[in-house]
Design a protein around this motif. Structure first.
Motif, PDB file in Angstrom:
ATOM      1  N   LYS A  50      34.478   5.667 -16.498  1.00 45.38           N
ATOM      2  CA  LYS A  50      35.126   4.721 -17.403  1.00 45.38           C
ATOM      3  C   LYS A  50      35.954   3.683 -16.649  1.00 45.38           C
ATOM      4  N   GLY A  51      35.888   3.751 -15.297  1.00 47.18           N
ATOM      5  CA  GLY A  51      36.716   2.870 -14.503  1.00 47.18           C
ATOM      6  C   GLY A  51      38.110   3.441 -14.326  1.00 47.18           C
ATOM      7  N   GLY A  52      38.918   2.767 -13.552  1.00 49.97           N
ATOM      8  CA  GLY A  52      40.280   3.253 -13.335  1.00 49.97           C
ATOM      9  C   GLY A  52      40.351   4.296 -12.236  1.00 49.97           C
ATOM     10  N   VAL A  53      41.337   5.176 -12.325  1.00 44.44           N
ATOM     11  CA  VAL A  53      41.626   6.140 -11.268  1.00 44.44           C
ATOM     12  C   VAL A  53      40.472   7.128 -11.098  1.00 44.44           C
ATOM     13  N   ALA A  54      40.093   7.359  -9.835  1.00 47.43           N
ATOM     14  CA  ALA A  54      39.019   8.307  -9.535  1.00 47.43           C
ATOM     15  C   ALA A  54      39.394   9.706 -10.023  1.00 47.43           C
ATOM     16  N   LEU A  55      38.380  10.532 -10.297  1.00 47.74           N
ATOM     17  CA  LEU A  55      38.586  11.872 -10.826  1.00 47.74           C
ATOM     18  C   LEU A  55      38.567  12.950  -9.743  1.00 47.74           C
ATOM     19  N   SER A  56      38.646  12.554  -8.497  1.00 49.57           N
ATOM     20  CA  SER A  56      38.631  13.507  -7.389  1.00 49.57           C
ATOM     21  C   SER A  56      39.762  14.524  -7.525  1.00 49.57           C
ATOM     22  N   PRO A  57      39.531  15.806  -7.149  1.00 49.12           N
ATOM     23  CA  PRO A  57      40.629  16.780  -7.116  1.00 49.12           C
ATOM     24  C   PRO A  57      41.820  16.241  -6.333  1.00 49.12           C
ATOM     25  N   PHE A  58      41.528  15.603  -5.201  1.00 51.90           N
ATOM     26  CA  PHE A  58      42.505  14.774  -4.495  1.00 51.90           C
ATOM     27  C   PHE A  58      41.777  13.558  -3.960  1.00 51.90           C
ATOM     28  N   GLY A  59      42.406  12.392  -4.086  1.00 53.91           N
ATOM     29  CA  GLY A  59      41.773  11.187  -3.578  1.00 53.91           C
ATOM     30  C   GLY A  59      42.782  10.098  -3.303  1.00 53.91           C
ATOM     31  N   LEU A  60      42.302   9.055  -2.662  1.00 50.77           N
ATOM     32  CA  LEU A  60      43.145   7.893  -2.417  1.00 50.77           C
ATOM     33  C   LEU A  60      42.301   6.630  -2.457  1.00 50.77           C
ATOM     34  N   MET A  61      42.917   5.556  -2.902  1.00 47.69           N
ATOM     35  CA  MET A  61      42.316   4.234  -2.918  1.00 47.69           C
ATOM     36  C   MET A  61      43.332   3.287  -2.309  1.00 47.69           C
ATOM     37  N   LEU A  62      43.027   2.744  -1.134  1.00 43.43           N
ATOM     38  CA  LEU A  62      43.981   1.930  -0.397  1.00 43.43           C
ATOM     39  C   LEU A  62      43.389   0.561  -0.081  1.00 43.43           C
ATOM     40  N   GLN A  63      44.228  -0.467  -0.133  1.00 40.85           N
ATOM     41  CA  GLN A  63      43.840  -1.828   0.204  1.00 40.85           C
ATOM     42  C   GLN A  63      44.666  -2.317   1.388  1.00 40.85           C
ATOM     43  N   ASP A  64      43.979  -2.940   2.347  1.00 39.37           N
ATOM     44  CA  ASP A  64      44.644  -3.551   3.506  1.00 39.37           C
ATOM     45  C   ASP A  64      45.584  -2.576   4.202  1.00 39.37           C
ATOM     46  N   VAL A  65      44.991  -1.559   4.810  1.00 34.49           N
ATOM     47  CA  VAL A  65      45.734  -0.551   5.575  1.00 34.49           C
ATOM     48  C   VAL A  65      45.881  -1.022   7.018  1.00 34.49           C
ATOM     49  N   THR A  66      47.096  -0.997   7.546  1.00 27.25           N
ATOM     50  CA  THR A  66      47.340  -1.407   8.928  1.00 27.25           C
ATOM     51  C   THR A  66      48.345  -0.469   9.575  1.00 27.25           C
ATOM     52  N   ALA A  67      48.061  -0.087  10.825  1.00 27.72           N
ATOM     53  CA  ALA A  67      49.009   0.698  11.620  1.00 27.72           C
ATOM     54  C   ALA A  67      48.987   0.164  13.046  1.00 27.72           C
ATOM     55  N   SER A  68      50.162   0.096  13.682  1.00 30.25           N
ATOM     56  CA  SER A  68      50.218  -0.384  15.058  1.00 30.25           C
ATOM     57  C   SER A  68      51.288   0.362  15.838  1.00 30.25           C
ATOM     58  N   ALA A  69      51.026   0.527  17.124  1.00 29.86           N
ATOM     59  CA  ALA A  69      51.972   1.177  18.040  1.00 29.86           C
ATOM     60  C   ALA A  69      51.928   0.427  19.361  1.00 29.86           C
ATOM     61  N   THR A  70      53.089   0.091  19.905  1.00 26.52           N
ATOM     62  CA  THR A  70      53.157  -0.648  21.165  1.00 26.52           C
ATOM     63  C   THR A  70      54.183  -0.011  22.085  1.00 26.52           C
ATOM     64  N   ALA A  71      53.753   0.300  23.312  1.00 25.15           N
ATOM     65  CA  ALA A  71      54.642   0.850  24.334  1.00 25.15           C
ATOM     66  C   ALA A  71      54.728  -0.144  25.488  1.00 25.15           C
ATOM     67  N   ARG A  72      55.961  -0.576  25.801  1.00 26.26           N
ATOM     68  CA  ARG A  72      56.197  -1.500  26.912  1.00 26.26           C
ATOM     69  C   ARG A  72      57.256  -0.902  27.827  1.00 26.26           C
TER      70      ARG A  72
END
Length: 279
Positions: free
Chosen positions: A147-169
């Motif tokens: 019917k659209g909308g939130v997925a029916l997964s027992p557990f799930g995720l829907m993410l837009q524009d995921v970014t992670a960064s790590a910098t060591a100097r």
């Protein structure tokens, strides 16, 4: 709440096979890895793969990782590593508009789109890592709502524009950042958390399901998880052995989303991972 979650030993190879069929890995130069109680041991497992190298810094990044707490499976999807490893080149990039379906036979785990992971040395020594994806839809298993909308997964995720960064100097504390522009975490068609547009998630924002602490949890979640480590990738601990962030640490890692599904076969899921080691 009774939730049936398949064991990681069964689902991880299926997810990995589906992903790697769509994203070929690049050739890489072999590097000798640590083992035993050295970097690369269970204590350093959250950072990623720490290796013996003459380089002054190291970096690891992946889009999605499934880890069986019983160590029956450790699958990293879209991993990049500096220095290069046989299983992880310095950069992995899918086609800009490609959508990678994570399916195997009748099993459906969702899809990812516009994936890129990068690891590089920094000027003067050190290293940086970056993981990003335009969209991540994942479920254990993934059950689309007809019917659209939130997925029916027992557990799930829907993410837009995921970014992670790590910098060591050299001479500077490690810089860790993660963000999710939009999306949600859900269980059985109900939202557990919604990422508000333009509103940053606090560092190490934790949740448990159910929230009622009188009841045993079946799900633990940490958003914008930032962990400082020593130069071996082992988290910084206080004298009692509890994790304590060190603002001066030169190394560390970040996960945009870290989920632990508890049960007889606990499963760790991390989305948007970046890690860097300094000296």
């Amino acid at each position: 709440m009774a939730v049936l979650i398949p064991g990681a030993a069964r689902i991880a190879p299926l997810v990995a096979a589906a992903f790697l069929a769509a994203v070929p890995t690049a050739a890489a130069t072999p590097v000798t890895a640590y083992d035993g109680d050295e970097p690369g041991s269970a204590a350093a497992l959250g950072w990623g793969t720490v290796v013996q190298t003459t380089e002054s810094g190291q970096a690891d990044a992946w889009l999605l990782r499934i880890l069986d707490r019983n160590r029956k499976a450790d699958i990293r999807l879209g991993e990049a590593h500096y220095p290069e490893l046989p299983e992880a080149a310095q950069e992995l990039k899918a086609a800009d508009d490609s959508q990678l379906e994570m399916t195997s036979g009748s099993e459906d785990f969702g899809y990812v789109a516009r994936v890129r992971t990068t690891t590089l040395p920094t000027a003067g020594g050190g290293a940086r890592a970056r993981s990003q994806a335009g969209e991540v839809a994942f479920g254990l298993p993934y059950v689309k709502n007809p019917k659209g909308g939130v997925a029916l997964s027992p557990f799930g995720l829907m993410l837009q524009d995921v970014t992670a960064s790590a910098t060591a100097r050299p001479g500077l504390p490690v810089a860790l950042r993660a963000s999710v522009k939009d999306g949600y975490l859900s269980a059985d068609g109900k939202r557990l958390h919604t990422f508000a547009k333009g509103k940053p998630v606090p560092v190490n924002h934790g949740m448990r399901v159910p929230a009622d602490r009188r009841k045993a949890p079946w799900l633990l979640v940490t958003l914008n998880e930032q962990i400082t480590t020593d130069s071996r990738g082992v988290p910084t601990f206080d004298p009692t052995g509890r994790y304590r962030p060190d603002p001066a640490a030169a190394s560390g890692y970040v996960n945009a989303v870290h989920v632990t599904v508890l049960g007889t076969e606990p499963v760790d899921l991390t989305v948007g991972h970046a890690a860097a080691l300094g000296r």
